[in-house]
Scaffold this active site. Sequence first.
Site, PDB file in Angstrom:
ATOM      1  N   ASP A   1      11.786   6.845  -8.828  1.00  0.00           N
ATOM      2  CA  ASP A   1      11.427   6.780 -10.244  1.00  0.00           C
ATOM      3  C   ASP A   1       9.987   6.360 -10.490  1.00  0.00           C
ATOM      4  O   ASP A   1       9.658   5.849 -11.548  1.00  0.00           O
ATOM      5  CB  ASP A   1      12.377   5.798 -10.943  1.00  0.00           C
ATOM      6  CG  ASP A   1      12.453   4.474 -10.198  1.00  0.00           C
ATOM      7  OD1 ASP A   1      11.513   4.163  -9.430  1.00  0.00           O
ATOM      8  OD2 ASP A   1      13.452   3.741 -10.377  1.00  0.00           O
TER       9      ASP A   1
ATOM     10  N   GLU B   1      17.696   9.764  -4.306  1.00  0.00           N
ATOM     11  CA  GLU B   1      18.037   8.557  -5.071  1.00  0.00           C
ATOM     12  C   GLU B   1      18.102   8.878  -6.560  1.00  0.00           C
ATOM     13  O   GLU B   1      17.466   8.242  -7.400  1.00  0.00           O
ATOM     14  CB  GLU B   1      17.066   7.395  -4.818  1.00  0.00           C
ATOM     15  CG  GLU B   1      17.653   6.041  -5.190  1.00  0.00           C
ATOM     16  CD  GLU B   1      16.671   4.884  -5.051  1.00  0.00           C
ATOM     17  OE1 GLU B   1      15.491   5.045  -5.364  1.00  0.00           O
ATOM     18  OE2 GLU B   1      17.104   3.793  -4.630  1.00  0.00           O
TER      19      GLU B   1
ATOM     20  N   GLU C   1       9.988   3.095 -15.182  1.00  0.00           N
ATOM     21  CA  GLU C   1      10.858   3.780 -14.213  1.00  0.00           C
ATOM     22  C   GLU C   1      12.113   4.379 -14.828  1.00  0.00           C
ATOM     23  O   GLU C   1      12.579   5.441 -14.401  1.00  0.00           O
ATOM     24  CB  GLU C   1      11.233   2.822 -13.071  1.00  0.00           C
ATOM     25  CG  GLU C   1      10.091   2.473 -12.133  1.00  0.00           C
ATOM     26  CD  GLU C   1       9.184   1.355 -12.643  1.00  0.00           C
ATOM     27  OE1 GLU C   1       9.453   0.818 -13.757  1.00  0.00           O
ATOM     28  OE2 GLU C   1       8.216   1.014 -11.959  1.00  0.00           O
TER      29      GLU C   1
ATOM     30  N   HIS D   1       6.635  -7.906  -8.844  1.00  0.00           N
ATOM     31  CA  HIS D   1       5.568  -6.945  -9.150  1.00  0.00           C
ATOM     32  C   HIS D   1       5.777  -6.142 -10.427  1.00  0.00           C
ATOM     33  O   HIS D   1       4.853  -5.537 -10.926  1.00  0.00           O
ATOM     34  CB  HIS D   1       5.395  -5.952  -7.975  1.00  0.00           C
ATOM     35  CG  HIS D   1       6.456  -4.895  -7.919  1.00  0.00           C
ATOM     36  ND1 HIS D   1       7.716  -5.132  -7.422  1.00  0.00           N
ATOM     37  CD2 HIS D   1       6.456  -3.603  -8.318  1.00  0.00           C
ATOM     38  CE1 HIS D   1       8.440  -4.044  -7.502  1.00  0.00           C
ATOM     39  NE2 HIS D   1       7.708  -3.087  -8.048  1.00  0.00           N
TER      40      HIS D   1
ATOM     41  N   ARG E   1       6.110  -4.248 -13.937  1.00  0.00           N
ATOM     42  CA  ARG E   1       5.290  -4.269 -15.154  1.00  0.00           C
ATOM     43  C   ARG E   1       5.908  -5.126 -16.259  1.00  0.00           C
ATOM     44  O   ARG E   1       5.202  -5.823 -16.972  1.00  0.00           O
ATOM     45  CB  ARG E   1       5.112  -2.846 -15.680  1.00  0.00           C
ATOM     46  CG  ARG E   1       3.953  -2.139 -15.051  1.00  0.00           C
ATOM     47  CD  ARG E   1       3.774  -0.739 -15.619  1.00  0.00           C
ATOM     48  NE  ARG E   1       2.450  -0.239 -15.315  1.00  0.00           N
ATOM     49  CZ  ARG E   1       2.048   0.135 -14.101  1.00  0.00           C
ATOM     50  NH1 ARG E   1       2.867   0.054 -13.075  1.00  0.00           N
ATOM     51  NH2 ARG E   1       0.813   0.579 -13.913  1.00  0.00           N
TER      52      ARG E   1
ATOM     53  N   HIS F   1       1.902  -8.639  -3.892  1.00  0.00           N
ATOM     54  CA  HIS F   1       1.583  -7.231  -4.133  1.00  0.00           C
ATOM     55  C   HIS F   1       0.058  -7.092  -4.220  1.00  0.00           C
ATOM     56  O   HIS F   1      -0.636  -8.045  -4.543  1.00  0.00           O
ATOM     57  CB  HIS F   1       2.236  -6.820  -5.449  1.00  0.00           C
ATOM     58  CG  HIS F   1       2.268  -5.339  -5.692  1.00  0.00           C
ATOM     59  ND1 HIS F   1       1.153  -4.632  -6.052  1.00  0.00           N
ATOM     60  CD2 HIS F   1       3.280  -4.443  -5.618  1.00  0.00           C
ATOM     61  CE1 HIS F   1       1.482  -3.349  -6.190  1.00  0.00           C
ATOM     62  NE2 HIS F   1       2.776  -3.215  -5.924  1.00  0.00           N
TER      63      HIS F   1
HETATM   64  C1  UD1 Z   1       4.403   1.239  -8.400  1.00  0.00           C
HETATM   65  C2  UD1 Z   1       5.536   1.938  -9.154  1.00  0.00           C
HETATM   66  C3  UD1 Z   1       6.796   1.065  -9.134  1.00  0.00           C
HETATM   67  C4  UD1 Z   1       7.156   0.628  -7.731  1.00  0.00           C
HETATM   68  C5  UD1 Z   1       5.939  -0.054  -7.112  1.00  0.00           C
HETATM   69  C6  UD1 Z   1       6.160  -0.533  -5.703  1.00  0.00           C
HETATM   70  C7  UD1 Z   1       4.932   3.320 -11.073  1.00  0.00           C
HETATM   71  C8  UD1 Z   1       4.652   3.340 -12.518  1.00  0.00           C
HETATM   72  N1  UD1 Z   1       5.174   2.117 -10.553  1.00  0.00           N
HETATM   73  O1  UD1 Z   1       4.054   0.090  -9.153  1.00  0.00           O
HETATM   74  O2  UD1 Z   1       7.871   1.813  -9.676  1.00  0.00           O
HETATM   75  O3  UD1 Z   1       8.237  -0.279  -7.780  1.00  0.00           O
HETATM   76  O4  UD1 Z   1       4.856   0.908  -7.095  1.00  0.00           O
HETATM   77  O5  UD1 Z   1       5.042  -1.281  -5.270  1.00  0.00           O
HETATM   78  O6  UD1 Z   1       4.940   4.348 -10.435  1.00  0.00           O
HETATM   79  N2  UD1 Z   1      -2.906  -1.410  -5.113  1.00  0.00           N
HETATM   80  C9  UD1 Z   1      -3.790  -1.461  -4.040  1.00  0.00           C
HETATM   81  N3  UD1 Z   1      -3.377  -0.925  -2.839  1.00  0.00           N
HETATM   82  C10 UD1 Z   1      -2.170  -0.365  -2.658  1.00  0.00           C
HETATM   83  C11 UD1 Z   1      -1.277  -0.328  -3.740  1.00  0.00           C
HETATM   84  C12 UD1 Z   1      -1.651  -0.842  -4.959  1.00  0.00           C
HETATM   85  O7  UD1 Z   1      -4.877  -1.965  -4.161  1.00  0.00           O
HETATM   86  O8  UD1 Z   1      -1.874   0.111  -1.550  1.00  0.00           O
HETATM   87  C13 UD1 Z   1      -3.305  -1.987  -6.438  1.00  0.00           C
HETATM   88  C14 UD1 Z   1      -4.318  -1.146  -7.206  1.00  0.00           C
HETATM   89  O9  UD1 Z   1      -5.173  -2.027  -7.869  1.00  0.00           O
HETATM   90  C15 UD1 Z   1      -3.451  -0.418  -8.222  1.00  0.00           C
HETATM   91  C16 UD1 Z   1      -2.418  -1.466  -8.505  1.00  0.00           C
HETATM   92  O10 UD1 Z   1      -2.145  -2.076  -7.250  1.00  0.00           O
HETATM   93  O11 UD1 Z   1      -4.181  -0.063  -9.372  1.00  0.00           O
HETATM   94  C17 UD1 Z   1      -1.155  -1.002  -9.162  1.00  0.00           C
HETATM   95  O12 UD1 Z   1      -0.534   0.059  -8.442  1.00  0.00           O
HETATM   96  P1  UD1 Z   1       0.505   1.013  -9.235  1.00  0.00           P
HETATM   97  O13 UD1 Z   1       1.033   2.039  -8.298  1.00  0.00           O
HETATM   98  O14 UD1 Z   1      -0.144   1.494 -10.505  1.00  0.00           O
HETATM   99  O15 UD1 Z   1       1.632   0.025  -9.699  1.00  0.00           O
HETATM  100  P2  UD1 Z   1       2.747  -0.772  -8.873  1.00  0.00           P
HETATM  101  O16 UD1 Z   1       2.985  -2.049  -9.594  1.00  0.00           O
HETATM  102  O17 UD1 Z   1       2.440  -0.813  -7.421  1.00  0.00           O
END
Ligand code: UD1
Length: 372
Positions: A100, A122, A136, A209, A211, A242
């Site tokens: 999701d 899933e 999600e 983590h 939102r 995270h």
């Molecule tokens: C995303 C998914 C969420 C999932 C989660 C698992 C969406 C909307 N959200 O949320 O469903 O549960 O992944 O972690 O699809 N970042 C890094 N390096 C990484 C990963 C993330 O620096 O390898 C930082 C970046 O600043 C990025 C921020 O994390 O902008 C947020 O990442 P994002 O994928 O937008 O949101 P998640 O909270 O990880």
Amino acid sequence: MTQAPIRVCITLGTRPEAIKLAPVIRAFQQDPTFQTQVVLTGQHREMVEQVMQLFGLQPDRDLAIMQPRQTLTSITSRSLEGLETLFQELEPQLVLVQGDTTTAFAAALAAFYQKIPVGHVEAGLRTDNLFNPYPEEANRRLISQIAQLHFAPTPLAVENLRASGVVGEVHLTGNTVIDALLTVADRQPDCPIAGLDWSRYRVLLATVHRRENWGEPLQDIAQGFLAILEAVPDAALLLPLHRNPTVREPLQALLGQHPRVFLTEPLDYSELVGAIQRSTLLLTDSGGLQEEAPSLGKPVLVLRETTERPEAVTAGTAKLIGTQADRIAQEALTLLQDPAAYAAMANAANPFGDGQASGRIVQLSRQFLGSA
Ligand code: UD1
């Protein structure tokens, strides 16, 4: 005459998708009926690289869309545009998406726009609250409406899909997270954490983590953790942070100084499994941990108002407790101070699957494409 292999694109963007698709990718790659392309949107970078390495997987393409503090709109639009070109070039006959995330939704939509059938791994999880989890719940509902092959992890997910009036085939496969978990748990993974002597403490493993927990709920959660540590001198908190700065900065500020709090970078998946095995209790807003912990016999307190995984609650191994500090402390203290309450939740239950989901998904995909 040998037939040309069927072109399948498996798309993913975030760490949980990588974990849950790793065994699926493996199973497709081992089947000569298919030519399998692994496409990363790059929604996550480091956190996906870790998982790919652990499972010995190489992406075929990477759109590398990640930006610091990215928005949902930028993830969606950058993925959609990149995948349009890529699907035109690769001409997949089936696109698989998982779960999701915004990557999964964008990939399903990009495939749908080119009339490529979508298989949803899933499928059928629901909270019936559009804003919890956000975004999600909307993502998975939207994917359900445009997918033609729905791989449901549990009987409840099958029911949800039927109630959603989806088009196409609905199949009960089990959750592929159990395939991944069992492979890794079998290797008896270690989890060395600087300064943490596992034999000295009862360790609470926490992850946060989501939102909908950003801002005030995150502060409340941290206060709840501190209250537990205050009341239980042999408890320690292990909190892999995270990468998202919106989550890590407040947690570092609130918890970073406590001598029994261990804040680390995201653990790789095998260390995480090792940490679950060594922990007393889990406190989390993650979906995957709600599936993994019951399989390893650990109680989970879920730091959310809703769950799309009521199977763990029904099995008695998970409890939804929200984000209020008092409630978090009270529920954790009950488990840490009352052996009977702990024993009642620490059942090894496996409501999410038997570790064979990936093989079923390959088999069902073959049938769907008329190559059984
Ligand atoms: C995303 C998914 C969420 C999932 C989660 C698992 C969406 C909307 N959200 O949320 O469903 O549960 O992944 O972690 O699809 N970042 C890094 N390096 C990484 C990963 C993330 O620096 O390898 C930082 C970046 O600043 C990025 C921020 O994390 O902008 C947020 O990442 P994002 O994928 O937008 O949101 P998640 O909270 O990880």
